[in-house]
Each structure stands twice: as C-alpha cells, then as structure tokens.
Design an enzyme around this catalytic site. Structure first.
Site, PDB file in Angstrom:
ATOM      1  N   LYS A   1      11.430 -49.702  31.865  1.00 50.60           N
ATOM      2  CA  LYS A   1      12.522 -49.954  32.811  1.00 50.60           C
ATOM      3  C   LYS A   1      13.866 -49.822  32.087  1.00 50.60           C
ATOM      4  O   LYS A   1      13.908 -49.796  30.847  1.00 50.60           O
ATOM      5  CB  LYS A   1      12.370 -51.345  33.420  1.00 50.60           C
ATOM      6  CG  LYS A   1      12.429 -52.486  32.412  1.00 50.60           C
ATOM      7  CD  LYS A   1      11.996 -53.805  33.039  1.00 50.60           C
ATOM      8  CE  LYS A   1      12.085 -54.935  32.041  1.00 50.60           C
ATOM      9  NZ  LYS A   1      11.440 -56.163  32.558  1.00 50.60           N
TER      10      LYS A   1
ATOM     11  N   ARG B   1      11.174 -67.166  39.973  1.00 48.36           N
ATOM     12  CA  ARG B   1      12.047 -66.042  40.268  1.00 48.36           C
ATOM     13  C   ARG B   1      11.393 -65.258  41.402  1.00 48.36           C
ATOM     14  O   ARG B   1      11.860 -65.326  42.521  1.00 48.36           O
ATOM     15  CB  ARG B   1      12.191 -65.190  38.993  1.00 48.36           C
ATOM     16  CG  ARG B   1      13.466 -64.463  38.856  1.00 48.36           C
ATOM     17  CD  ARG B   1      13.595 -63.816  37.483  1.00 48.36           C
ATOM     18  NE  ARG B   1      12.424 -63.035  37.089  1.00 48.36           N
ATOM     19  CZ  ARG B   1      12.354 -62.307  35.980  1.00 48.36           C
ATOM     20  NH1 ARG B   1      13.384 -62.247  35.167  1.00 48.36           N
ATOM     21  NH2 ARG B   1      11.265 -61.619  35.682  1.00 48.36           N
TER      22      ARG B   1
ATOM     23  N   TYR C   1      43.176 -57.581  17.269  1.00 51.30           N
ATOM     24  CA  TYR C   1      43.783 -58.262  18.409  1.00 51.30           C
ATOM     25  C   TYR C   1      43.652 -59.773  18.266  1.00 51.30           C
ATOM     26  O   TYR C   1      42.586 -60.282  17.930  1.00 51.30           O
ATOM     27  CB  TYR C   1      43.101 -57.832  19.708  1.00 51.30           C
ATOM     28  CG  TYR C   1      43.458 -56.440  20.172  1.00 51.30           C
ATOM     29  CD1 TYR C   1      44.756 -56.134  20.564  1.00 51.30           C
ATOM     30  CD2 TYR C   1      42.494 -55.442  20.228  1.00 51.30           C
ATOM     31  CE1 TYR C   1      45.082 -54.854  21.010  1.00 51.30           C
ATOM     32  CE2 TYR C   1      42.808 -54.162  20.667  1.00 51.30           C
ATOM     33  CZ  TYR C   1      44.111 -53.875  21.058  1.00 51.30           C
ATOM     34  OH  TYR C   1      44.424 -52.619  21.497  1.00 51.30           O
TER      35      TYR C   1
ATOM     36  N   MET D   1      38.114 -51.813  21.802  1.00 51.43           N
ATOM     37  CA  MET D   1      37.391 -50.877  22.668  1.00 51.43           C
ATOM     38  C   MET D   1      36.741 -49.747  21.874  1.00 51.43           C
ATOM     39  O   MET D   1      35.595 -49.375  22.122  1.00 51.43           O
ATOM     40  CB  MET D   1      38.344 -50.296  23.724  1.00 51.43           C
ATOM     41  CG  MET D   1      37.636 -49.400  24.731  1.00 51.43           C
ATOM     42  SD  MET D   1      38.750 -48.589  25.882  1.00 51.43           S
ATOM     43  CE  MET D   1      39.197 -49.932  26.963  1.00 51.43           C
TER      44      MET D   1
END
Ligand SMILES: *Cc1c(COP(=O)(O)O)cnc(C)c1O
Length: 367
Positions: A35, A130, A256, A304
C-alpha cells in the site's frame, strides 16, 4: 547538473527482507503489503524483487490495476475492501480478493449481480477499534456472508494494535479465537511486528502473514530491537551532497529562528535536502546524518530545500569535507549505513512515515 539529491531503492534488500519474513513464518503464505505505493518505494520498482510473495496486499484500486498491468496474475487483497458498491465490478474484472469489515460491504455483495464468487477476508475488531466486526457480532456476519451465492471462500482476519509490545497481542489473540469459534476457513492475523516476534507460533502466523514495513528494512518496533537485530536490510536510501561550507564563530546561530548557537568556532555543511524532499522538518539538532562516511549531526532547523550539519566530527576523523561531499540522510551508501529508524526516532516518528513522505521531486534510482 541536476540538484544532487536522490533516493535509491535497493531491490536486493527487498528480496532479502522477503526471504527473512518467510524464514520467520516458514509455514505461512506471505502477502507483501505494498500500500501507499509500496511504502514510498514505488510499486513498479519493488514488484520484481517482491514477486516471490504469494500475493500483494494494498488498498487503492488504482494500485491493484497497476500490479495487474505489471503482469501479476496471483492473488491481490484489498485491505480496506470496497469503498462503494460499484467497486465490486472492478474486483471481478481484476480478480481482486477483498476485506469485508462492515455491514454495508455485505449489503453491497448481497445485491450485486456478478459473474464470479468473491473471495473475501472477513475482518474482526479485536481491540484496535478502527474497523471490523466486534467478536460478538462476527459469527452472524460470517453466517450472512456465507449464505450469499456471490461469496466464495471466507478467510478470518484481524489486525493487531500493539504487536510491537511484549504481551501486546495476547488479548487480541483471545478475542479472535473466541470470535471465530469453530467456523471453518483460513486465518490471517500478523503484520511485520507480529511476524518478527511470534512468527514461529502457528496460531499467530496462521495461514497468511501480512508484512509491510519489514520488507522495506525498517523495524516495526522503532529502535529496540532494531532492524539489524531482525536481519533486515535498508531498502531505501536518501542521499545528497554538500553545496556549501560555512566557517562560523562561537556564538553565531544557524538557520531559521537561530535555533542552534555555535558553542565554539565551527564548520557547518549545507546539504541539498529539505522538507520539500520529504525530510522531516521537525528533526531537531542532533539528528544523525552521515557525511563522507562519518556520522555527524544535523544542526538548526530544517528548511524547505536545505539543512545544515556539523562538520567538526568529519574533520576530526581525518576527512576533508567540502562542496560535493557525499551525504547520507538515511539508508546505506558505499561507506556507511544509517538506519531510517534512528532518523525517525530523533524526529519523533517512525520509519513508515519517512518512507511514505519521500517527495515526488526527488529523483529515484533502482540498484
Ligand atoms: C498496513 C497493514 C499491514 C502491514 O503492517 P506493517 O506494520 O507495515 O507490517 C498489515 N495488515 C493490514 C490490515 C494493514 O493495513
């Protein structure tokens, strides 16, 4: 030259890991769980190495179609079954086996006018809460399915919520045995963690095991015991290079937000890899990274397209890192191995999430 980042899929490792799973549960048939595009590795890339499995399990109908297009004629199991009544026609056309976990899926079968009997896996909820029928309602669901001319063989199935913990499957095993009772049919319970820990127990391994993460060389159990303990090899490597080196003074900050402050003068490497490549932005200072075969650490915030690493350990080991030096973010290269689980643990997640998050912009090579 293209940006130097790349992912490598190691097909020999995939085949090796499949063999390891077979060894761990020698009496069971194996579903290779593919999957999420084979956990980020790519179904088409993984197919050749995993075609020794007895079947492929996934949940996306488009991925099932892809497997058939690749030439797979053996069993395919839809782990969440049909999402709507009209999916039953596609199951027939592609000969897909499917999970039945709720009443609506039985209703769709009951009114379906098709051409062949459906092979279904009836799912019991043994504590995950679930999907699946609770043990007390399981027998009635089985009787209803079994009475339908649209349905052929029915396999009993459940999924463990805590297979990676000591004693974590005991209660689920008990509930499963009670819910199935004396009903006939094959059984399927075990995911990777259950196969690795309990594969030798016929009640757990049963007729079909369903390993996913183990095939890709990550320990389902996070760090301890680790993938090497289970004899698994990394099937995905994320590699890049240094694109700059900064010499910074004590007290200078990196990245950052200035999250990292240099305690002394140091050399910082800038790596062409960021969160837009799938590297976790939450990975903190200290997350392991390998530069020119030497293990060092990430410093400051992942951005990024870039991240920064401490080059001092590399110089200390006699290295001369500079622009073009090789960087291993996880997996393996010619000089070193860095388990994806160690990177994941530092970032507060699991290898599963890192593999699946590999970004489409990263070029992938198969080795
Ligand atoms: C994903 C999945 C698996 C495989 O789980 P791993 O922990 O990756 O081995 C097995 N069974 C079901 C129903 C699943 O959804």
């Amino acid at each position: 030259m293209p940006r130097p980042i790349s992912a490598v899929i190691h097909t020999a490792a995939l085949a090796h890991n499949l063999a390891r799973v077979r060894q761990a549960a020698p009496a069971s048939k194996v579903w290779a769980v593919v999957k999420a595009n084979a956990y980020g590795h790519g179904i088409a890339r993984a197919y050749g190495a995993l075609r020794g499995a007895d079947g492929f399990a996934l949940l996306d109908l488009a991925e099932a179609e892809k497997l058939r297009a690749l030439g797979w004629v053996g069993p395919i199991l839809l782990l969440e079954g049909c999402f709507a009544a009209e999916d039953l026609a596609l199951c027939e056309r592609l000969n897909l086996w499917h999970v039945v976990h709720c009443r609506e899926q039985i209703d769709w079968l009951a009114v379906h006018r098709g051409s062949r009997a459906h092979r279904v896996f009836l799912k019991m909820n043994t504590g995950m809460n679930r999907v699946g029928f609770p043990p007390a309602a399981y027998g009635a669901a089985w009787q209803r399915l079994n009475a339908l001319p649209q349905v052929g063989e029915i396999t009993h199935m459940t999924h463990f919520a805590r297979a990676d913990e000591d004693g974590g499957i005991d209660e689920a095993m008990q509930r499963f045995a009670q819910g199935v009772g004396t009903l006939p049919g094959e059984r399927s319970l075990a995911n990777s963690a259950a196969v690795l820990r309990h594969g030798g127990d016929r009640r757990v391994a049963a007729d079909w095991v369903r390993p996913g993460i183990a095939l890709y060389g990550s320990s389902a159990t996070a760090l301890s015991p680790d993938a090497a303990h289970w004899g698994l090899q990394p099937a995905m490597s994320l590699r890049s290079e240094l694109i700059d080196v900064q010499h910074i003074a004590a007290g200078e900050r990196v990245g950052y937000g200035g999250l990292f402050t240099a305690p002394h003068a140091m050399r910082i490497g800038v790596v062409a890899c960021g969160y837009a490549d799938g590297y976790p932005r939450v990975a903190p200072t200290g997350t392991p990274v390998v530069v020119d075969g030497v293990r060092t650490r990430l410093v400051g915030r992942v951005s990024m397209d870039m991240l920064c690493v401490d080059l001092e350990p590399v110089f200390a080991a006699g290295g001369q890192p500079g622009v073009g030096s090789t960087v291993l973010l996880w997996g393996q290269d010619a000089q070193a191995e860095l388990p994806i689980d160690q990177v994941a643990a530092a970032a507060g997640t699991l290898g599963y999430e890192l593999m699946c998050a590999l970004a489409p912009r990263v070029p992938v090579r198969v080795e």
